[in-house]
Scaffold this motif. Structure first.
Motif, mmCIF file in Angstrom:
data_model
loop_
_atom_site.group_PDB
_atom_site.id
_atom_site.type_symbol
_atom_site.label_atom_id
_atom_site.label_comp_id
_atom_site.label_asym_id
_atom_site.label_seq_id
_atom_site.Cartn_x
_atom_site.Cartn_y
_atom_site.Cartn_z
ATOM 1 N N VAL A 247 0.841 -1.203 0.000
ATOM 2 C CA VAL A 247 0.000 0.000 0.000
ATOM 3 C C VAL A 247 0.874 1.250 0.000
ATOM 4 C CG1 VAL A 247 -1.762 1.285 1.279
ATOM 5 C CG2 VAL A 247 -1.880 -1.209 1.150
ATOM 6 N N LEU A 248 1.946 1.239 0.797
ATOM 7 C CA LEU A 248 2.838 2.391 0.869
ATOM 8 C C LEU A 248 3.562 2.649 -0.445
ATOM 9 C CD1 LEU A 248 4.453 1.889 4.393
ATOM 10 C CD2 LEU A 248 2.723 3.574 3.756
ATOM 11 N N SER A 249 3.684 1.621 -1.274
ATOM 12 C CA SER A 249 4.389 1.789 -2.550
ATOM 13 C C SER A 249 3.677 2.764 -3.477
ATOM 14 C CB SER A 249 4.547 0.435 -3.249
ATOM 15 O OG SER A 249 3.277 -0.085 -3.635
ATOM 16 N N ALA A 250 2.412 3.103 -3.190
ATOM 17 C CA ALA A 250 1.673 4.060 -4.018
ATOM 18 C C ALA A 250 2.065 5.504 -3.718
ATOM 19 C CB ALA A 250 0.166 3.884 -3.800
ATOM 20 N N LEU A 251 2.885 5.726 -2.680
ATOM 21 C CA LEU A 251 3.285 7.088 -2.333
ATOM 22 C C LEU A 251 4.263 7.647 -3.356
ATOM 23 C CD1 LEU A 251 3.883 6.759 1.514
ATOM 24 C CD2 LEU A 251 2.083 8.083 0.400
ATOM 25 N N PRO A 252 4.123 8.912 -3.719
ATOM 26 C CA PRO A 252 5.103 9.527 -4.614
ATOM 27 C C PRO A 252 6.401 9.801 -3.883
ATOM 28 C CG PRO A 252 3.518 11.162 -3.896
ATOM 29 C CD PRO A 252 3.042 9.839 -3.352
ATOM 30 N N ALA A 253 7.472 9.986 -4.647
ATOM 31 C CA ALA A 253 8.763 10.338 -4.052
ATOM 32 C C ALA A 253 8.634 11.667 -3.321
ATOM 33 C CB ALA A 253 9.831 10.423 -5.137
ATOM 34 N N GLY A 254 9.333 11.769 -2.211
ATOM 35 C CA GLY A 254 9.323 13.012 -1.453
ATOM 36 C C GLY A 254 8.433 12.994 -0.234
ATOM 37 N N VAL A 255 7.490 12.051 -0.151
ATOM 38 C CA VAL A 255 6.650 11.934 1.044
ATOM 39 C C VAL A 255 7.448 11.208 2.128
ATOM 40 C CG1 VAL A 255 4.553 10.945 2.034
ATOM 41 C CG2 VAL A 255 4.500 11.949 -0.253
ATOM 42 N N ARG A 256 7.607 11.849 3.260
ATOM 43 C CA ARG A 256 8.342 11.237 4.366
ATOM 44 C C ARG A 256 7.395 10.342 5.170
ATOM 45 N NH1 ARG A 256 9.452 13.015 9.649
ATOM 46 N NH2 ARG A 256 8.544 15.057 9.205
ATOM 47 N N VAL A 257 7.852 9.140 5.504
ATOM 48 C CA VAL A 257 7.016 8.172 6.217
ATOM 49 C C VAL A 257 7.604 7.925 7.606
ATOM 50 C CG1 VAL A 257 6.093 5.821 6.244
ATOM 51 C CG2 VAL A 257 6.309 7.059 4.067
#
Length: 420
Positions: A247-257
């Motif tokens: 699910v987290l793989s859908a995040l764009p680059a630059g989003v800090r987790v």
């Protein structure tokens, strides 16, 4: 390295704040020297707060320090972003009628200019000649990007993306070829320049080393909200409570987790975000109770009923509201809650959501009816967005579709509330 960031009076001046951040994050000392016109777009307090340096626009300021000469003398690099047609013309002719042009005349270091103007201005023979002359003097003048301009027009003249300007500037100092934009940048979004913190997933409260109390939240809606916030131009941090890697793989680059497990860990993470966040979206499904004590070893069957002593978890959203109201967070901060509700014989699900909005004191509440296991784990959702209005809950938006489509509608509602 001591860098002068010159900012001219164009609509793209707000992007210079991101150039400043990029240079500061690489450890450089940055002094912002705006033109008078630039301060009509971004004020001096913003530049001083972000740079930690004073802002001067006039050669008669700090005359005892001969600042109009000293700033250029001490610079290791001058970056002009945006460089308007007017600034390029004044620099070419050697004018020194303000602090920025005086600095350009006294600087002996590399100068990198990132033009931004209307297409016809950029393509005008006068501008083309000015750029050619400045390049012949050793300036690095980056080609502007192509795309949507101010108004309805499109074409070359957009300011390159801040990270491209930073890379080109540092490459010029290292005497390396400056990279060119790979593709036209996207237009600024409704959350440009804002910091957004989103919580996603479901908290888990350990019973023993292998078991926990939890819920069915997949985190898909929270991840979609983080992605939509980033697409709207925001700097985004996602506080992830037990969200699957796929699910987290859908995040764009630059989003800090930032990953958490329990409700108390989630509360600490969101409180840590509150001092910097302009918007907080509490999409995570939070466990209301936790075991009073977790067993050190795996609990064994006893042949009878198992009794659990549960204690109430902190109310994360209500705590964020209380901290804001007490002045421990930004007064202009927008707090968004979520209510995944089911109906009962006494009340429909929507009424529970409306009561929650008024009880929590948040600015918006996103309600979805999860009766019959709807929404959890699915790729689609249907929501209603409420805001408080004179002691009642008022509908400001509704959306149905994929969770990304729903997220875009929620982000639009947040932007509308902030711009009221």
């Amino acid at each position: 390295m001591r860098i002068v960031l010159g900012v001219a009076g164009g609509i793209a001046a707000y992007k210079a704040a991101h150039v400043l951040r990029g240079l500061k994050e690489r450890g450089h000392e940055v002094r912002v020297v705006p033109t008078r016109a630039a301060l009509r777009f971004v004020g001096a307090p913003t530049w001083e707060a972000l740079s930690g340096q004073p802002v001067s626009v006039d050669v008669f300021e700090r005359v005892d320090e001969v600042e109009h000469v000293r700033v250029g003398h001490e610079a290791d690099l001058v970056v002009l972003a945006p460089a308007t047609a007017d600034l390029l013309a004044r620099a070419r002719t050697g004018m020194a009628d303000d602090m920025l042009t005086a600095t350009l005349l006294t600087a002996t270091c590399p100068v990198v200019a990132a033009p931004a103007m209307h297409t016809q201005m950029w393509e005008h023979p006068a501008t083309a000649e000015n750029v050619a002359v400045l390049r012949s003097r050793g300036w690095t003048v980056i080609e502007p990007a192509s795309g949507r301009l101010t108004g309805a027009d499109s074409g070359p003249g957009r300011l390159p993306e801040p990270e491209e300007i930073v890379a080109a500037a540092l490459a010029a100092v290292a005497d390396a070829p400056a990279p060119q934009p790979a593709e036209p940048p996207a237009p600024p979004g409704p959350l440009s320049g804002l910091m957004v913190a989103v919580s996603a997933g479901g908290t888990r409260e350990p019973l023993d080393p292998v078991r926990f109390l939890g819920n069915r939240s997949s985190g898909k809606q929270g991840v979609a909200l983080a992605a939509a916030s980033a697409a709207a131009g925001a700097e985004v941090v996602l506080v992830s409570a037990n969200v699957d890697t796929a699910v987290l793989s859908a995040l764009p680059a630059g989003v800090r987790v930032e990953e958490v497990e329990t409700t108390q860990e989630l509360q600490a993470a969101m409180s840590g975000c509150q001092s910097d966040a302009d918007v907080i979206i509490m999409a995570a499904a939070v466990a209301d109770y936790r075991p009073a004590a977790a067993a050190d070893h795996k609990m064994k069957k006893t042949g009878g009923a198992l009794g659990l002593d549960l204690v109430e978890n902190p109310d994360v959203l209500a705590g964020l509201v209380a901290d804001r109201e007490a002045g421990r967070a930004r007064s202009a901060q927008t707090l968004v809650g979520f209510a995944a509700e089911t109906g009962s014989p006494e009340k429909p699900a929507a009424v529970y959501a409306q009561e929650k909005l008024l009880r929590k004191g948040c600015d918006l509440l996103v309600f979805n009816d999860v009766s019959g296991d709807r929404a959890f784990g699915a790729d689609s959702n249907e929501v209603t967005v409420y805001r408080p209005a004179q002691g009642r809950a008022e509908v400001v938006a509704s959306a149905a579709g994929t969770k990304r489509q729903v997220s875009e509608e929620v982000i639009a509602a947040i932007a509308a509330v902030r711009n009221r």
